[in-house]
Design a protein around this motif. Structure first.
Motif, PDB file in Angstrom:
ATOM      1  N   LEU A  35       0.819  -1.207   0.000  1.00  0.00           N
ATOM      2  CA  LEU A  35       0.000   0.000   0.000  1.00  0.00           C
ATOM      3  C   LEU A  35       0.856   1.260   0.000  1.00  0.00           C
ATOM      4  O   LEU A  35       0.488   2.269  -0.609  1.00  0.00           O
ATOM      5  N   ARG A  36       2.001   1.212   0.657  1.00  0.00           N
ATOM      6  CA  ARG A  36       2.923   2.362   0.616  1.00  0.00           C
ATOM      7  C   ARG A  36       3.448   2.568  -0.805  1.00  0.00           C
ATOM      8  O   ARG A  36       3.538   3.694  -1.288  1.00  0.00           O
ATOM      9  N   ASP A  88       3.223   5.579  -6.006  1.00  0.00           N
ATOM     10  CA  ASP A  88       2.928   5.610  -7.446  1.00  0.00           C
ATOM     11  C   ASP A  88       1.846   6.639  -7.749  1.00  0.00           C
ATOM     12  O   ASP A  88       1.951   7.412  -8.710  1.00  0.00           O
ATOM     13  N   LEU A  89       0.793   6.642  -6.944  1.00  0.00           N
ATOM     14  CA  LEU A  89      -0.310   7.581  -7.162  1.00  0.00           C
ATOM     15  C   LEU A  89       0.158   9.025  -6.967  1.00  0.00           C
ATOM     16  O   LEU A  89      -0.170   9.903  -7.764  1.00  0.00           O
ATOM     17  N   ARG A  90       0.925   9.260  -5.920  1.00  0.00           N
ATOM     18  CA  ARG A  90       1.424  10.607  -5.656  1.00  0.00           C
ATOM     19  C   ARG A  90       2.324  11.087  -6.792  1.00  0.00           C
ATOM     20  O   ARG A  90       2.212  12.225  -7.262  1.00  0.00           O
ATOM     21  N   ALA A 122       2.321  10.135  -9.935  1.00  0.00           N
ATOM     22  CA  ALA A 122       1.511  10.418 -11.119  1.00  0.00           C
ATOM     23  C   ALA A 122       0.748  11.731 -10.967  1.00  0.00           C
ATOM     24  O   ALA A 122       0.679  12.534 -11.901  1.00  0.00           O
ATOM     25  N   ARG A 123       0.201  11.962  -9.780  1.00  0.00           N
ATOM     26  CA  ARG A 123      -0.555  13.197  -9.544  1.00  0.00           C
ATOM     27  C   ARG A 123       0.343  14.419  -9.662  1.00  0.00           C
ATOM     28  O   ARG A 123      -0.010  15.407 -10.334  1.00  0.00           O
ATOM     29  N   LEU A 124       1.513  14.361  -9.057  1.00  0.00           N
ATOM     30  CA  LEU A 124       2.429  15.503  -9.110  1.00  0.00           C
ATOM     31  C   LEU A 124       2.962  15.731 -10.520  1.00  0.00           C
ATOM     32  O   LEU A 124       3.148  16.883 -10.932  1.00  0.00           O
ATOM     33  N   GLU A 125       3.190  14.644 -11.241  1.00  0.00           N
ATOM     34  CA  GLU A 125       3.657  14.762 -12.625  1.00  0.00           C
ATOM     35  C   GLU A 125       2.650  15.528 -13.479  1.00  0.00           C
ATOM     36  O   GLU A 125       3.013  16.235 -14.402  1.00  0.00           O
ATOM     37  N   GLN A 126       1.384  15.360 -13.157  1.00  0.00           N
ATOM     38  CA  GLN A 126       0.318  16.014 -13.913  1.00  0.00           C
ATOM     39  C   GLN A 126      -0.029  17.393 -13.368  1.00  0.00           C
ATOM     40  O   GLN A 126      -0.843  18.101 -13.952  1.00  0.00           O
ATOM     41  N   GLY A 127       0.558  17.737 -12.231  1.00  0.00           N
ATOM     42  CA  GLY A 127       0.274  19.035 -11.628  1.00  0.00           C
ATOM     43  C   GLY A 127      -1.106  19.122 -11.005  1.00  0.00           C
ATOM     44  O   GLY A 127      -1.652  20.211 -10.847  1.00  0.00           O
ATOM     45  N   ALA A 128      -1.678  17.995 -10.639  1.00  0.00           N
ATOM     46  CA  ALA A 128      -3.015  17.970 -10.055  1.00  0.00           C
ATOM     47  C   ALA A 128      -2.930  18.036  -8.532  1.00  0.00           C
ATOM     48  O   ALA A 128      -1.953  17.586  -7.935  1.00  0.00           O
ATOM     49  N   SER A 129      -3.948  18.584  -7.924  1.00  0.00           N
ATOM     50  CA  SER A 129      -4.011  18.633  -6.468  1.00  0.00           C
ATOM     51  C   SER A 129      -4.696  17.373  -5.946  1.00  0.00           C
ATOM     52  O   SER A 129      -5.419  16.687  -6.681  1.00  0.00           O
ATOM     53  N   GLN A 130      -4.484  17.084  -4.678  1.00  0.00           N
ATOM     54  CA  GLN A 130      -5.185  15.957  -4.061  1.00  0.00           C
ATOM     55  C   GLN A 130      -6.689  16.179  -4.122  1.00  0.00           C
ATOM     56  O   GLN A 130      -7.448  15.250  -4.371  1.00  0.00           O
ATOM     57  N   ARG A 131      -7.111  17.398  -3.904  1.00  0.00           N
ATOM     58  CA  ARG A 131      -8.542  17.718  -3.925  1.00  0.00           C
ATOM     59  C   ARG A 131      -9.152  17.408  -5.292  1.00  0.00           C
ATOM     60  O   ARG A 131     -10.235  16.835  -5.392  1.00  0.00           O
ATOM     61  N   THR A 132      -8.451  17.768  -6.366  1.00  0.00           N
ATOM     62  CA  THR A 132      -8.949  17.537  -7.714  1.00  0.00           C
ATOM     63  C   THR A 132      -9.072  16.045  -8.012  1.00  0.00           C
ATOM     64  O   THR A 132     -10.088  15.588  -8.531  1.00  0.00           O
ATOM     65  N   VAL A 133      -8.033  15.289  -7.673  1.00  0.00           N
ATOM     66  CA  VAL A 133      -8.052  13.848  -7.930  1.00  0.00           C
ATOM     67  C   VAL A 133      -9.122  13.178  -7.079  1.00  0.00           C
ATOM     68  O   VAL A 133      -9.888  12.335  -7.564  1.00  0.00           O
ATOM     69  N   ALA A 134      -9.203  13.562  -5.812  1.00  0.00           N
ATOM     70  CA  ALA A 134     -10.204  12.964  -4.922  1.00  0.00           C
ATOM     71  C   ALA A 134     -11.620  13.232  -5.426  1.00  0.00           C
ATOM     72  O   ALA A 134     -12.466  12.327  -5.438  1.00  0.00           O
ATOM     73  N   ALA A 135     -11.875  14.458  -5.856  1.00  0.00           N
ATOM     74  CA  ALA A 135     -13.208  14.789  -6.366  1.00  0.00           C
ATOM     75  C   ALA A 135     -13.539  13.968  -7.603  1.00  0.00           C
ATOM     76  O   ALA A 135     -14.659  13.461  -7.751  1.00  0.00           O
ATOM     77  N   ALA A 136     -12.579  13.819  -8.502  1.00  0.00           N
ATOM     78  CA  ALA A 136     -12.813  13.050  -9.722  1.00  0.00           C
ATOM     79  C   ALA A 136     -13.039  11.569  -9.420  1.00  0.00           C
ATOM     80  O   ALA A 136     -13.789  10.893 -10.118  1.00  0.00           O
ATOM     81  N   SER A 186      -5.580  11.513   0.738  1.00  0.00           N
ATOM     82  CA  SER A 186      -4.285  11.834   1.326  1.00  0.00           C
ATOM     83  C   SER A 186      -3.718  10.625   2.074  1.00  0.00           C
ATOM     84  O   SER A 186      -2.531  10.308   1.957  1.00  0.00           O
ATOM     85  N   ARG A 187      -4.571   9.939   2.833  1.00  0.00           N
ATOM     86  CA  ARG A 187      -4.124   8.752   3.572  1.00  0.00           C
ATOM     87  C   ARG A 187      -3.765   7.602   2.622  1.00  0.00           C
ATOM     88  O   ARG A 187      -2.847   6.829   2.903  1.00  0.00           O
ATOM     89  N   ILE A 188      -4.455   7.505   1.494  1.00  0.00           N
ATOM     90  CA  ILE A 188      -4.126   6.473   0.500  1.00  0.00           C
ATOM     91  C   ILE A 188      -2.734   6.739  -0.065  1.00  0.00           C
ATOM     92  O   ILE A 188      -1.909   5.834  -0.178  1.00  0.00           O
ATOM     93  N   GLU A 189      -2.447   7.998  -0.409  1.00  0.00           N
ATOM     94  CA  GLU A 189      -1.115   8.339  -0.911  1.00  0.00           C
ATOM     95  C   GLU A 189      -0.042   8.069   0.139  1.00  0.00           C
ATOM     96  O   GLU A 189       1.060   7.665  -0.194  1.00  0.00           O
ATOM     97  N   ALA A 190      -0.379   8.273   1.407  1.00  0.00           N
ATOM     98  CA  ALA A 190       0.578   8.047   2.489  1.00  0.00           C
ATOM     99  C   ALA A 190       0.745   6.562   2.810  1.00  0.00           C
ATOM    100  O   ALA A 190       1.658   6.184   3.542  1.00  0.00           O
ATOM    101  N   GLY A 191      -0.146   5.733   2.269  1.00  0.00           N
ATOM    102  CA  GLY A 191      -0.060   4.296   2.507  1.00  0.00           C
ATOM    103  C   GLY A 191      -0.550   3.877   3.871  1.00  0.00           C
ATOM    104  O   GLY A 191      -0.164   2.823   4.373  1.00  0.00           O
ATOM    105  N   THR A 192      -1.425   4.668   4.474  1.00  0.00           N
ATOM    106  CA  THR A 192      -1.898   4.348   5.819  1.00  0.00           C
ATOM    107  C   THR A 192      -3.310   3.776   5.851  1.00  0.00           C
ATOM    108  O   THR A 192      -3.849   3.546   6.931  1.00  0.00           O
ATOM    109  N   VAL A 193      -3.910   3.545   4.692  1.00  0.00           N
ATOM    110  CA  VAL A 193      -5.255   2.965   4.629  1.00  0.00           C
ATOM    111  C   VAL A 193      -5.107   1.471   4.358  1.00  0.00           C
ATOM    112  O   VAL A 193      -4.837   1.051   3.238  1.00  0.00           O
ATOM    113  N   LEU A 194      -5.280   0.667   5.409  1.00  0.00           N
ATOM    114  CA  LEU A 194      -5.089  -0.776   5.258  1.00  0.00           C
ATOM    115  C   LEU A 194      -6.295  -1.474   4.638  1.00  0.00           C
ATOM    116  O   LEU A 194      -6.193  -2.609   4.212  1.00  0.00           O
TER     117      LEU A 194
END
Length: 99
Positions: A19-20, A25-27, A29-43, A52-60
């Motif tokens: 999960l980490r 990987d998700l973070r 890809a998101r940063l490469e595209q210049g997207a915010s966490q809010r934008t990706v989460a909403a989509a 945010s917790r998924i990107e941090a790898g803390t959601v088991l």
């Protein structure tokens, strides 16, 4: 006397590691595209805090469906080798993010 790692604990340790890696990987890809966490989460129709917790790898308890939805938003596809890593086989379509 050495300790014996129980299968449950070994599975939890491996899942945490996977999960980490997935979150990284998700973070990336998101940063490469210049997207915010809010934008990706909403989509992906999830809470920004959860994303945010998924990107941090803390959601088991991350479901496969949720991981694939986020990957689709970011234009990623899971590699067929069975690894947890995504590859960028599908180009992202940011015009769909605001729906």
């Amino acid at each position: 006397m050495g300790s014996v790692e129980r299968a449950y604990d070994r599975g939890t340790r491996r899942a945490t590691h996977a999960l980490r890696e997935l979150g990284e990987d998700l973070r990336h890809a998101r940063l490469e595209q210049g997207a915010s966490q809010r934008t990706v989460a909403a989509a992906a129709r999830i809470d920004r805090g959860d994303y945010s917790r998924i990107e941090a790898g803390t959601v088991l308890n991350l479901s496969i469906a949720r991981a694939y939805r986020i990957g689709a938003v970011l234009g990623l596809r899971r590699r067929p080798t069975g690894s947890t890593q995504f590859s960028d086989l599908d180009p992202p379509n940011p015009s769909q993010w605001r729906k």
